[in-house]
Scaffold this motif. Structure first.
Motif, short mmCIF file in Angstrom:
data_model
loop_
_atom_site.label_atom_id
_atom_site.label_comp_id
_atom_site.label_asym_id
_atom_site.label_seq_id
_atom_site.Cartn_x
_atom_site.Cartn_y
_atom_site.Cartn_z
N GLY A 304 50.51 33.83 44.49
CA GLY A 304 50.82 35.07 45.17
C GLY A 304 49.58 35.92 45.36
O GLY A 304 48.48 35.57 44.91
N TYR A 305 49.77 37.05 46.03
CA TYR A 305 48.61 37.88 46.37
C TYR A 305 48.12 38.72 45.20
O TYR A 305 46.93 39.01 45.10
CB TYR A 305 48.98 38.79 47.55
N CYS A 306 49.00 39.10 44.28
CA CYS A 306 48.63 40.12 43.29
C CYS A 306 48.17 39.57 41.94
O CYS A 306 47.10 39.94 41.45
CB CYS A 306 49.82 41.06 43.05
N LEU A 307 48.97 38.73 41.31
CA LEU A 307 48.71 38.37 39.92
C LEU A 307 47.35 37.70 39.71
O LEU A 307 46.71 37.92 38.68
CB LEU A 307 49.82 37.48 39.37
N ASN A 378 47.58 31.78 47.58
CA ASN A 378 47.10 31.57 46.20
C ASN A 378 48.06 30.72 45.38
O ASN A 378 48.15 30.87 44.16
CB ASN A 378 46.86 32.90 45.48
N SER A 379 48.79 29.82 46.03
CA SER A 379 49.73 28.99 45.29
C SER A 379 48.98 28.06 44.34
O SER A 379 47.96 27.46 44.72
CB SER A 379 50.56 28.15 46.27
N PRO A 380 49.45 27.90 43.10
CA PRO A 380 48.81 26.95 42.20
C PRO A 380 48.89 25.52 42.73
O PRO A 380 48.08 24.67 42.34
CB PRO A 380 49.59 27.11 40.89
N ALA A 381 49.85 25.26 43.61
CA ALA A 381 49.94 23.93 44.20
C ALA A 381 48.69 23.58 44.98
O ALA A 381 48.29 22.41 45.05
CB ALA A 381 51.17 23.85 45.10
N TRP A 405 51.16 24.17 55.79
CA TRP A 405 50.44 24.55 54.59
C TRP A 405 48.99 24.79 54.96
O TRP A 405 48.16 23.89 54.87
CB TRP A 405 50.57 23.46 53.54
N PRO A 406 48.64 26.01 55.41
CA PRO A 406 47.29 26.26 55.92
C PRO A 406 46.20 26.08 54.88
O PRO A 406 45.06 25.75 55.23
CB PRO A 406 47.37 27.71 56.41
N GLU A 407 46.51 26.29 53.60
CA GLU A 407 45.49 26.15 52.56
C GLU A 407 45.13 24.69 52.31
O GLU A 407 44.02 24.39 51.86
CB GLU A 407 45.97 26.79 51.25
N CYS A 408 46.05 23.77 52.60
CA CYS A 408 45.83 22.34 52.35
C CYS A 408 46.35 21.52 53.54
O CYS A 408 47.31 20.75 53.40
CB CYS A 408 46.50 21.89 51.06
N PRO A 409 45.75 21.66 54.71
CA PRO A 409 46.28 20.95 55.89
C PRO A 409 46.16 19.43 55.78
O PRO A 409 46.83 18.71 56.52
CB PRO A 409 45.40 21.50 57.02
N GLU A 410 45.31 18.96 54.85
CA GLU A 410 45.13 17.51 54.70
C GLU A 410 46.28 16.85 53.96
O GLU A 410 46.40 15.61 53.93
CB GLU A 410 43.82 17.22 53.97
#
Length: 419
Positions: A304-307, A378-381, A405-410
């Motif tokens: 998430g954005y905050c924690l 910021n997903s732990p995934a 999934w823009p953070e991991c498009p691969e």
């Protein structure tokens, strides 16, 4: 004006004047601002009359223009699992005609209230936090140059303690002086507790809110505004003595939660080593109501954005803005532990395969940071996926609420039954 016609928002302002409504400008139309704008635009008196006309302002960027276009079409600017958001956005734009979005910064001149919902990121540079506070203040300078003296500026953004009174207030005073305005700017801080998911809208309008003003007048204006937006009969407002207290409340609130999560991760590792099921242990402990029934469960990580960042904002503000001596070692260590949590899961897989990860096929069920939401920030995934890729793991992922999934498009996203 490229992000919405000037005549369109000016027409909204004209109708607001004719119908006795205040004009609220929301700066920033992301995960918080766009929903806040919708909630404010659909806040009504007991007889059903809208209190406000809302102008949403965002950047003339590809993302900003996309958000503006969606709002002006009557659709939410962000994806949400709360159907109420779509319903209220459509009502505000098409029925009540109390919401319009634009890139035009001149809209600030029409505001009775400006609500600030800009992002403010922090980066961990060699173990020390860095915050680009100048860019954030620069965006607020556009507001200070245009608002009327009696306009309330309400900061909802999570900021380092000391930001409102040591950075923003002097800047607003400077701009007021340049314009020949002798009155004190009306600045207040009221941090959001927005939670994406099925209760997205209610996390604004039916949830507790903490606030404080830089002056008694600013605090009074903030209270009067929030009382029209939030169900204060069920969720009373909490006014703190000064804006630093309000700023600290937000970062402490999230740091407390992050530290509790890190604490359980530490015990999870210990339990694994000695063959104890920590879920069973925690379930037994949680029966002790009133003191231990909110103990965290073991988990995959924190997102998430905050924690993942708010403890760093606290550290930076205390040091750089307020000159406080000392560190926040528990908070900082908790963040480090939480960042490593997904990597521990990868190590468990390595142990199962007797030390060899390359060539392993792993299915990842869920890529958002929280069950029931489609938010991958910021997903732990993502940390797990990147580490797995470096180790030569063949990874497939599935999440019914995530289309991309823009953070991991691969990483291929497939239906759950194909994992």
């Amino acid at each position: 004006m490229k992000g919405g016609r000037v005549s369109e928002w000016m027409g909204h302002v004209g109708r607001a004047a004719d119908e006795g409504r205040q004009v609220v400008v929301v700066q920033g139309l992301g995960f918080v601002g766009s929903v806040m704008a919708t909630v404010v635009a659909t806040s009504t008196s007991p007889d059903g009359m809208p209190y406000f006309t809302v102008l949403g302002v965002d950047l003339e960027s590809e993302l900003g223009l996309r958000r503006i276009a969606k709002i002006n079409s009557g659709a939410p600017a962000v994806d949400a699992q709360d159907p109420l958001l779509a319903e209220l956005t459509r009502r505000a734009v098409r029925d009540l005609r109390t919401l319009v979005a634009t890139t035009d910064v001149e809209a600030y001149a029409a505001a009775d209230v400006v609500v600030v919902d800009l992002p403010l990121d922090v980066h961990d540079a060699n173990g020390r936090p860095e915050v680009d506070i100048d860019a954030f203040a620069g965006a607020l300078r556009a507001v200070a140059k245009r608002i009327r003296p009696e306009c309330l500026v309400l900061i909802e953004t999570t900021v380092p303690p000391g930001t409102t009174d040591t950075v923003l207030l002097p800047m607003f005073r400077e701009e007021f002086s340049r314009r020949g305005i002798g009155s004190e700017p009306l600045l207040a801080h009221a941090y959001e507790r927005v939670t994406p998911g099925p209760r997205y809208v209610d996390s604004i309008r039916r949830y507790w809110r903490v606030f404080a003003g830089c002056s008694d007048a600013a605090a009074a204006r903030a209270r009067a505004f929030l009382e029209k937006v939030i169900d204060v009969r069920s969720f009373p407002l909490t006014e703190l003595s000064n804006v630093r207290a309000s700023e600290m409340a937000k970062v402490l609130e999230n740091s407390y939660r992050a530290a509790n999560i890190a604490f359980i991760d530490e015990w999870s590792r210990a339990a694994e080593q000695v063959g104890v099921d920590l879920f069973e242990v925690v379930a037994a402990i949680r029966k002790r109501t009133g003191t231990h029934d909110n103990m965290r469960w073991p988990g995959f990580g924190v997102g998430g954005y905050c924690l993942p960042k708010d403890g760093l904002l606290a550290q930076w503000g205390l040091e750089q803005l307020l000159g406080a001596a000392g560190d926040l070692p528990v908070t900082r260590n908790a963040l480090r532990i939480n960042r490593r949590m997904p990597l521990h899961v990868l190590e468990l897989i390595r142990e199962m395969r007797e030390g060899e990860l390359r060539g392993a096929s792993v299915g990842l069920a869920g890529v958002s940071y929280l069950p029931g939401v489609g938010d991958t920030r910021n997903s732990p995934a993502a940390e797990f996926a990147r580490a797995a890729g470096r180790a030569g793991v063949k990874l497939l992922a599935s999440d019914p609420l995530v289309g991309a999934w823009p953070e991991c498009p691969e990483v291929p996203l497939v239906p759950f039954e194909e994992l």
